[in-house]
Design a protein around this motif. Structure first.
Motif, PDB file in Angstrom:
ATOM      1  N   LEU A  74      43.437  34.370  46.686  1.00 46.86           N
ATOM      2  CA  LEU A  74      44.793  34.886  46.518  1.00 46.86           C
ATOM      3  C   LEU A  74      45.072  36.013  47.514  1.00 46.86           C
ATOM      4  CD1 LEU A  74      47.399  34.811  44.852  1.00 46.86           C
ATOM      5  CD2 LEU A  74      46.300  36.303  43.184  1.00 46.86           C
ATOM      6  N   ASN A  75      44.081  36.841  47.757  1.00 47.77           N
ATOM      7  CA  ASN A  75      44.271  37.976  48.657  1.00 47.77           C
ATOM      8  C   ASN A  75      44.402  37.566  50.120  1.00 47.77           C
ATOM      9  OD1 ASN A  75      44.312  39.854  46.602  1.00 47.77           O
ATOM     10  ND2 ASN A  75      42.096  40.212  46.680  1.00 47.77           N
ATOM     11  N   VAL A  76      43.856  36.420  50.483  1.00 47.66           N
ATOM     12  CA  VAL A  76      44.067  35.912  51.850  1.00 47.66           C
ATOM     13  C   VAL A  76      45.559  35.721  52.103  1.00 47.66           C
ATOM     14  CG1 VAL A  76      43.734  33.920  53.369  1.00 47.66           C
ATOM     15  CG2 VAL A  76      41.801  34.813  52.065  1.00 47.66           C
ATOM     16  N   VAL A  77      46.240  35.137  51.128  1.00 48.29           N
ATOM     17  CA  VAL A  77      47.675  34.882  51.265  1.00 48.29           C
ATOM     18  C   VAL A  77      48.469  36.182  51.180  1.00 48.29           C
ATOM     19  CG1 VAL A  77      49.622  33.579  50.316  1.00 48.29           C
ATOM     20  CG2 VAL A  77      47.318  32.592  50.264  1.00 48.29           C
ATOM     21  N   ARG A  78      48.096  37.049  50.253  1.00 45.65           N
ATOM     22  CA  ARG A  78      48.801  38.321  50.098  1.00 45.65           C
ATOM     23  C   ARG A  78      48.644  39.197  51.339  1.00 45.65           C
ATOM     24  NH1 ARG A  78      50.572  39.900  45.264  1.00 45.65           N
ATOM     25  NH2 ARG A  78      50.113  42.108  45.679  1.00 45.65           N
ATOM     26  N   SER A  79      47.479  39.178  51.941  1.00 43.03           N
ATOM     27  CA  SER A  79      47.242  39.992  53.130  1.00 43.03           C
ATOM     28  C   SER A  79      48.160  39.566  54.268  1.00 43.03           C
ATOM     29  CB  SER A  79      45.776  39.876  53.550  1.00 43.03           C
ATOM     30  OG  SER A  79      45.540  40.589  54.745  1.00 43.03           O
ATOM     31  N   ARG A  80      48.309  38.263  54.465  1.00 42.97           N
ATOM     32  CA  ARG A  80      49.194  37.778  55.526  1.00 42.97           C
ATOM     33  C   ARG A  80      50.634  38.233  55.274  1.00 42.97           C
ATOM     34  NH1 ARG A  80      50.543  32.335  57.476  1.00 42.97           N
ATOM     35  NH2 ARG A  80      51.001  31.715  55.353  1.00 42.97           N
ATOM     36  N   ALA A  81      51.015  38.353  53.992  1.00 46.63           N
ATOM     37  CA  ALA A  81      52.368  38.791  53.641  1.00 46.63           C
ATOM     38  C   ALA A  81      52.540  40.302  53.676  1.00 46.63           C
ATOM     39  CB  ALA A  81      52.727  38.271  52.249  1.00 46.63           C
ATOM     40  N   GLY A  82      51.453  41.040  53.967  1.00 43.83           N
ATOM     41  CA  GLY A  82      51.530  42.494  54.036  1.00 43.83           C
ATOM     42  C   GLY A  82      51.403  43.177  52.692  1.00 43.83           C
ATOM     43  N   LEU A  83      50.837  42.488  51.709  1.00 39.09           N
ATOM     44  CA  LEU A  83      50.712  43.025  50.354  1.00 39.09           C
ATOM     45  C   LEU A  83      49.296  43.505  50.072  1.00 39.09           C
ATOM     46  CD1 LEU A  83      52.796  40.319  48.442  1.00 39.09           C
ATOM     47  CD2 LEU A  83      53.539  42.623  49.096  1.00 39.09           C
ATOM     48  N   ASP A  84      49.178  44.406  49.121  1.00 35.33           N
ATOM     49  CA  ASP A  84      47.870  44.896  48.690  1.00 35.33           C
ATOM     50  C   ASP A  84      47.140  43.814  47.905  1.00 35.33           C
ATOM     51  OD1 ASP A  84      48.327  47.399  49.784  1.00 35.33           O
ATOM     52  OD2 ASP A  84      49.232  48.179  47.920  1.00 35.33           O
ATOM     53  N   PRO A  85      45.817  43.932  47.768  1.00 35.17           N
ATOM     54  CA  PRO A  85      45.063  42.956  46.959  1.00 35.17           C
ATOM     55  C   PRO A  85      45.602  42.881  45.535  1.00 35.17           C
ATOM     56  CG  PRO A  85      43.574  44.305  48.252  1.00 35.17           C
ATOM     57  CD  PRO A  85      44.934  44.918  48.415  1.00 35.17           C
ATOM     58  N   THR A  86      45.432  41.744  44.929  1.00 33.87           N
ATOM     59  CA  THR A  86      45.917  41.529  43.568  1.00 33.87           C
ATOM     60  C   THR A  86      45.198  42.448  42.577  1.00 33.87           C
ATOM     61  OG1 THR A  86      46.272  39.876  41.826  1.00 33.87           O
ATOM     62  CG2 THR A  86      44.266  39.659  43.141  1.00 33.87           C
ATOM     63  N   ILE A  87      45.935  42.847  41.546  1.00 35.67           N
ATOM     64  CA  ILE A  87      45.315  43.625  40.464  1.00 35.67           C
ATOM     65  C   ILE A  87      44.993  42.731  39.273  1.00 35.67           C
ATOM     66  CG2 ILE A  87      46.442  45.764  41.167  1.00 35.67           C
ATOM     67  CD1 ILE A  87      48.472  45.295  38.897  1.00 35.67           C
ATOM     68  N   ALA A  88      45.328  41.449  39.374  1.00 36.81           N
ATOM     69  CA  ALA A  88      45.019  40.512  38.286  1.00 36.81           C
ATOM     70  C   ALA A  88      43.513  40.383  38.151  1.00 36.81           C
ATOM     71  CB  ALA A  88      45.642  39.151  38.567  1.00 36.81           C
ATOM     72  N   ALA A  89      42.992  40.604  36.931  1.00 39.97           N
ATOM     73  CA  ALA A  89      41.537  40.687  36.758  1.00 39.97           C
ATOM     74  C   ALA A  89      40.984  39.754  35.702  1.00 39.97           C
ATOM     75  CB  ALA A  89      41.146  42.122  36.419  1.00 39.97           C
ATOM     76  N   ASP A  90      41.838  38.961  35.062  1.00 40.54           N
ATOM     77  CA  ASP A  90      41.331  37.979  34.111  1.00 40.54           C
ATOM     78  C   ASP A  90      42.086  36.666  34.323  1.00 40.54           C
ATOM     79  OD1 ASP A  90      43.824  38.088  32.706  1.00 40.54           O
ATOM     80  OD2 ASP A  90      43.094  39.792  31.541  1.00 40.54           O
ATOM     81  N   GLN A  91      41.665  35.638  33.610  1.00 42.50           N
ATOM     82  CA  GLN A  91      42.217  34.314  33.863  1.00 42.50           C
ATOM     83  C   GLN A  91      43.724  34.266  33.678  1.00 42.50           C
ATOM     84  OE1 GLN A  91      41.961  30.791  31.093  1.00 42.50           O
ATOM     85  NE2 GLN A  91      40.513  30.056  32.657  1.00 42.50           N
TER      86      GLN A  91
END
Length: 473
Positions: free
Chosen positions: A383-400
């Motif tokens: 998920l963070n690969v995609v967010r990084s390209r969009a200029g966003l911080d890593p996801t804070i989602a931590a469970d399913q």
């Protein structure tokens, strides 16, 4: 015999013969007609590599040409725009004769006589009929090299799966036509969706084994093995086969074929896009994609296809996709927003349709991993690969649960106005009613509105067809 030729730049600059394998007056009836003098008959098509290849290319050409008809097309712009309306991404702003027909998609008040719904069905079966003819013709082909025969067999099976993927998602149970016996096929009942999905997956497995890693041309305009794997990964995801979806996505990501990282947002929809897995080339002279021609607008002019406030508000602060892929035609009217993924309308050909791209495989793998025990960290990484390209911080989602919602939101921001992704995502995750019913006019959303109606002309032609429940009254 006089032949009709069509020059197709991009396919190695060859001039291919536009071939219709079997002509027919009505797709729904599968009725053959006398072959006009400028159409090759099927007994001549498979006598050499060039004419057989032309038969397969004619399917792609038809898909592109059909966009310019009065009822739209099965794929590309119509899927992006109309399914985008169903997903509350896009609204039609013009007050003309088209407005009521388009409004049915936005309101979830479709009627069985909607001509655009009719085109989704009839065009899908038109292409299926042609690839079935190719599959049959290749079995008895003489004079062809084995490599070309194998390539075309893989392409045909992939295209059959591609068409059924959209038919089963839009309509649910649909007739499963696997040959050219039109007298039998014209009276087929609807096949349970589970069986259609099984055929889709089997065709894609066959295509994956028949096709090679290499594209047949210098560009990515005909399917290769990774193209089949891309749709197979999606099919597994839609059927909750998480490990298999993850494995297919990993096969593509780890191949190195599409780069070690995602390209800049500005490069994604160019014809030379590094992340493109499969593209379709526009075939109208001096025109790029229909999206470029229809979604874009001039300054201070309200877009015909306007992005909804709900979509605009879904983007996180700092998401570069909102600035790179969305246009605003007036500073005084901030709601006048339009999809600007494709930026070329008329003129030199600089953009091809992106059908499958690498970003989807990261999000498929993220979702598939989130569903499996012990893979939260790996899902976050994708998920963070995609967010990084969009200029966003890593996801804070931590469970399913949080991760699945984060992936859904990321897909919304990534794939808006693109191939109906949002509509199909909400349907397959059983969230369409919760998300879309509150946005619909009173009493238009019914149980079963997640499926489009079976066109009334098809039911009239085939008494064994039945209507989807939401449209019985």
């Amino acid at each position: 015999m006089k032949n009709t030729f069509l020059h197709i730049p991009g396919f190695r600059q060859w001039t291919y013969l536009l071939v219709l394998i079997i002509t027919f007056s009505s797709c729904r009836k599968f009725v053959t007609v006398e072959n006009p003098p400028n159409i090759l008959t099927s007994d001549k098509v498979f006598t050499n590599d060039k004419s057989a290849t032309s038969a397969m290319l004619s399917v792609y050409i038809s898909m592109m040409n059909d966009q310019y008809g009065s009822s739209g097309s099965f794929v590309c712009f119509s899927m992006s725009a109309l399914a985008g309306m169903s997903a509350n991404e896009i609204t039609w702003t013009q007050n003309n004769t088209t407005a009521p027909t388009f409004q049915q998609f936005s309101d979830h008040g479709l009627t069985p006589d909607n001509r655009y719904v009719g085109s989704f069905w009839s065009d899908g079966y038109k292409y299926i009929y042609r690839v079935n003819a190719i599959i049959e013709g290749l079995k008895t082909a003489t004079g062809m090299t084995d490599s070309v025969k194998t390539q075309l067999a893989g392409e045909a099976r992939f295209m059959r799966a591609f068409c059924y993927f959209y038919l089963v998602n839009l309509f649910g149970d649909v007739p499963l036509v696997l040959d050219t016996k039109y007298q039998e096929n014209m009276l087929l009942p609807r096949t349970p969706a589970t069986a259609v999905w099984e055929q889709i997956i089997n065709d894609l497995k066959d295509a994956r084994s028949l096709l090679t890693d290499k594209y047949p041309t210098g560009e990515r305009l005909r399917p290769n093995r990774y193209t089949a794997a891309a749709l197979l990964a999606r099919a597994y995801l839609y059927n909750n086969r998480w490990l298999e979806a993850e494995n297919e996505a990993s096969f593509i990501i780890n191949s190195g074929m599409y780069g070690a990282s995602l390209p800049a947002l500005e490069q994604v929809f160019k014809k030379e896009s590094p992340e493109a897995i499969w593209q379709l080339q526009p075939v109208i002279a001096n025109a790029n994609t229909t999206e470029g021609g229809q979604f874009l607008t001039t300054p201070n002019t309200r877009p015909n296809y306007e992005l909804t406030p709900q979509l605009l508000n879904a983007f996180e602060t700092g998401d570069n996709r909102k600035t790179a892929w969305i246009g605003f035609s007036s500073a005084d009217n901030p709601s006048w927003a339009y999809a600007a993924k494709y930026k070329a309308g008329s003129g030199a050909l600089t953009e091809y349709y992106i059908v499958f791209r690498l970003t989807e495989q990261y999000l498929i793998r993220a979702e598939a991993r989130a569903h499996q025990a012990g893979k939260v960290t790996a899902a976050q990484a994708d998920l963070n690969v995609v967010r990084s390209r969009a200029g966003l911080d890593p996801t804070i989602a931590a469970d399913q649960a949080a991760l699945l919602l984060a992936v859904e939101k990321e897909r919304q921001s990534e794939f808006f106005a693109e191939w109906g992704h949002r509509w199909l995502d909400l349907k397959r995750t059983h969230r369409a009613e919760a998300v879309l019913k509150p946005l619909s006019p009173p009493d238009t959303w019914k149980p079963g509105s997640v499926l489009y109606p079976v066109p009334d002309m098809e039911i009239k032609a085939n008494p064994r067809l039945t209507q989807n429940d939401a449209y019985l009254n």
